[in-house]
Design a protein around this motif. Structure first.
Motif, PDB file in Angstrom:
ATOM      1  N   ALA A   1       3.946   1.245   6.629  1.00 19.27           N
ATOM      2  CA  ALA A   1       4.349  -0.121   6.299  1.00 19.27           C
ATOM      3  C   ALA A   1       4.218  -1.046   7.500  1.00 19.27           C
ATOM      4  CB  ALA A   1       5.787  -0.135   5.777  1.00 19.27           C
ATOM      5  N   LEU A   2       4.412  -0.506   8.705  1.00 16.04           N
ATOM      6  CA  LEU A   2       4.291  -1.313   9.915  1.00 16.04           C
ATOM      7  C   LEU A   2       2.838  -1.560  10.310  1.00 16.04           C
ATOM      8  CD1 LEU A   2       7.088   0.013  12.313  1.00 16.04           C
ATOM      9  CD2 LEU A   2       7.023  -2.172  11.100  1.00 16.04           C
ATOM     10  N   PHE A   3       2.024  -0.497  10.262  1.00 15.44           N
ATOM     11  CA  PHE A   3       0.682  -0.583  10.850  1.00 15.44           C
ATOM     12  C   PHE A   3      -0.448  -0.190   9.904  1.00 15.44           C
ATOM     13  CE2 PHE A   3       3.577   0.390  14.465  1.00 15.44           C
ATOM     14  CZ  PHE A   3       3.457  -0.830  15.115  1.00 15.44           C
ATOM     15  N   GLY A   4      -0.143   0.070   8.645  1.00 13.45           N
ATOM     16  CA  GLY A   4      -1.193   0.412   7.705  1.00 13.45           C
ATOM     17  C   GLY A   4      -1.710   1.826   7.906  1.00 13.45           C
TER      18      GLY A   4
ATOM     19  N   ALA B   1       0.829  -1.206   0.000  1.00 13.06           N
ATOM     20  CA  ALA B   1       0.000   0.000   0.000  1.00 13.06           C
ATOM     21  C   ALA B   1       0.862   1.255   0.000  1.00 13.06           C
ATOM     22  CB  ALA B   1      -0.934  -0.012   1.210  1.00 13.06           C
ATOM     23  N   MET B   2       1.984   1.202   0.722  1.00 13.09           N
ATOM     24  CA  MET B   2       2.865   2.366   0.756  1.00 13.09           C
ATOM     25  C   MET B   2       3.548   2.592  -0.591  1.00 13.09           C
ATOM     26  SD  MET B   2       2.317   3.673   3.662  1.00 13.09           S
ATOM     27  CE  MET B   2       0.651   2.973   3.596  1.00 13.09           C
ATOM     28  N   VAL B   3       3.845   1.507  -1.317  1.00 14.83           N
ATOM     29  CA  VAL B   3       4.394   1.653  -2.664  1.00 14.83           C
ATOM     30  C   VAL B   3       3.375   2.345  -3.568  1.00 14.83           C
ATOM     31  CG1 VAL B   3       5.231   0.431  -4.703  1.00 14.83           C
ATOM     32  CG2 VAL B   3       5.912  -0.341  -2.433  1.00 14.83           C
TER      33      VAL B   3
ATOM     34  N   ALA C   1       8.637  -2.699  -2.055  1.00 10.02           N
ATOM     35  CA  ALA C   1       8.078  -3.639  -3.036  1.00 10.02           C
ATOM     36  C   ALA C   1       8.572  -5.066  -2.764  1.00 10.02           C
ATOM     37  CB  ALA C   1       8.440  -3.195  -4.446  1.00 10.02           C
ATOM     38  N   ILE C   2       9.851  -5.180  -2.401  1.00  7.48           N
ATOM     39  CA  ILE C   2      10.406  -6.499  -2.078  1.00  7.48           C
ATOM     40  C   ILE C   2       9.701  -7.073  -0.850  1.00  7.48           C
ATOM     41  CG2 ILE C   2      12.468  -7.696  -1.242  1.00  7.48           C
ATOM     42  CD1 ILE C   2      14.092  -5.726  -2.998  1.00  7.48           C
ATOM     43  N   LEU C   3       9.484  -6.225   0.172  1.00  8.48           N
ATOM     44  CA  LEU C   3       8.777  -6.668   1.377  1.00  8.48           C
ATOM     45  C   LEU C   3       7.351  -7.096   1.044  1.00  8.48           C
ATOM     46  CD1 LEU C   3       9.835  -4.050   4.079  1.00  8.48           C
ATOM     47  CD2 LEU C   3      10.400  -6.471   4.027  1.00  8.48           C
ATOM     48  N   ALA C   4       6.716  -6.349   0.143  1.00 10.29           N
ATOM     49  CA  ALA C   4       5.341  -6.662  -0.221  1.00 10.29           C
ATOM     50  C   ALA C   4       5.241  -8.001  -0.942  1.00 10.29           C
ATOM     51  CB  ALA C   4       4.766  -5.553  -1.102  1.00 10.29           C
TER      52      ALA C   4
END
Length: 313
Positions: free
Chosen positions: A167-170, A6-8, A308-311
């Motif tokens: 990224a941690l908590f939306g 979502a952050m991306v 993106a990699i984390l996603a």
């Protein structure tokens, strides 16, 4: 839900669109909405007739109220989203206004362009929109220094920190962080009116930015042409800054560009004697703003790539 994804999306939409001026003219901006709430609390709860202890307690209550409302709104909106890629995209769109990726680039570039053309008057007017110091007293080096410092610090406060908490908590994370940062920018000042009332806002902001500020500094180091100089300057000088956090991205940028930042400056007619970051280096010039923007752009691309990699993991 994939918060990193979502952050991306939020970063991509903001990089493409920014916050359109027509939209701002029609509905304002979420930060201005937050600002209205904070201003109302400041006007109603920060009474000059009250003793400092009571004003500090009121400031703590006001800060916690604003943060709680922002987090609750984020949680409510997030709970309504479908647990699928559609929900990720929608979360990114809802987070988009709270990521100042393009706005920061545009505001700093608006200083660099006239300064490169020798138009000091226009450059002073542009830099006055992003810093609080007296622009009339700034020469080319002072204007460039102010623009680069603003770029480095706001890369942390305006992009890395909200994206980190998102990224941690939306949505509750990014909404809550933006409330914290807006509180600090409005009432977290060491002046007669806000010394007590804004105490909590400033302390909470220090905690919220502790990790993002250092992460921003390391992103600058990784993408700098002078990587070893950037790392050396950051680890040596970051703690000399008056802020426990801003010194990390600023010192990293100073080393990356091979210039000195911070130092004495004029606010409201008074000189504040701030220590230099990378004090043995030369003063920055107009061209250094462009180099700083290049480092910034690469760092934000790297941040988006890591998310993106984390996603996808």
């Amino acid at each position: 839900m994939g918060f990193a994804g979502a952050m991306v999306v939020a970063m991509a939409v903001d990089a493409l669109l920014g916050w359109p001026s027509k939209l701002f003219a029609r509905i304002g901006h979420p930060v201005t909405w937050l600002g209205g709430l904070i201003a109302a609390i400041d006007a109603g709860w920060n009474r000059e007739s009250d003793p400092p202890a009571l004003r500090r307690a009121a400031g703590i209550a006001g800060a916690l109220l604003v943060i709680a409302l922002a987090v609750a709104l984020g949680w409510l909106l997030q709970s309504l989203l479908p647990p699928s890629w559609i929900g990720i995209v929608l979360a990114g769109i809802l987070a988009w206004p709270l990521v100042a990726l393009r706005s920061l680039y545009d505001h700093v570039a608006a200083v660099a362009n006239p300064l490169l053309g020798g138009d000091i008057t226009a450059a002073r007017a542009a830099v006055s929109r992003i810093v609080g110091r007296d622009p009339a007293a700034l020469d080319e080096a002072g204007i460039a220094r102010a623009a680069i410092e603003s770029l480095a610090e706001n890369a942390s406060d305006g992009i890395v920190a909200p994206v980190f908490w998102g990224a941690l908590f939306g949505l509750p994370g990014i909404f809550g962080y933006k409330a914290i940062n807006t509180l600090d920018s409005m009432i977290g000042h060491r002046n007669e009116r806000h010394e007590a009332f804004g105490w909590a806002a400033a302390r909470i902001d220090d905690v919220a930015n502790f990790v993002p500020a250092r992460l921003t500094g390391f992103l600058f180091v990784l993408l700098a042409r002078k990587r070893s100089e950037a790392l050396s300057c950051m680890t040596r000088d970051a703690r000399r800054h008056r802020s426990p956090n801003a010194g990390w991205p600023e010192a990293a940028m100073a080393g990356a560009l091979g210039v000195r930042l911070s130092g004495p400056r004029i606010y409201h007619g008074s000189i504040t004697d701030e220590p230099w970051l990378n004090g043995g280096a030369r003063d920055p010039l107009a061209a250094d703003i462009g180099e700083g923007l290049t480092v910034y752009r690469r760092a934000m691309l790297l941040l988006a790539g890591l998310l993106a990699i984390l996603a996808c993991a």
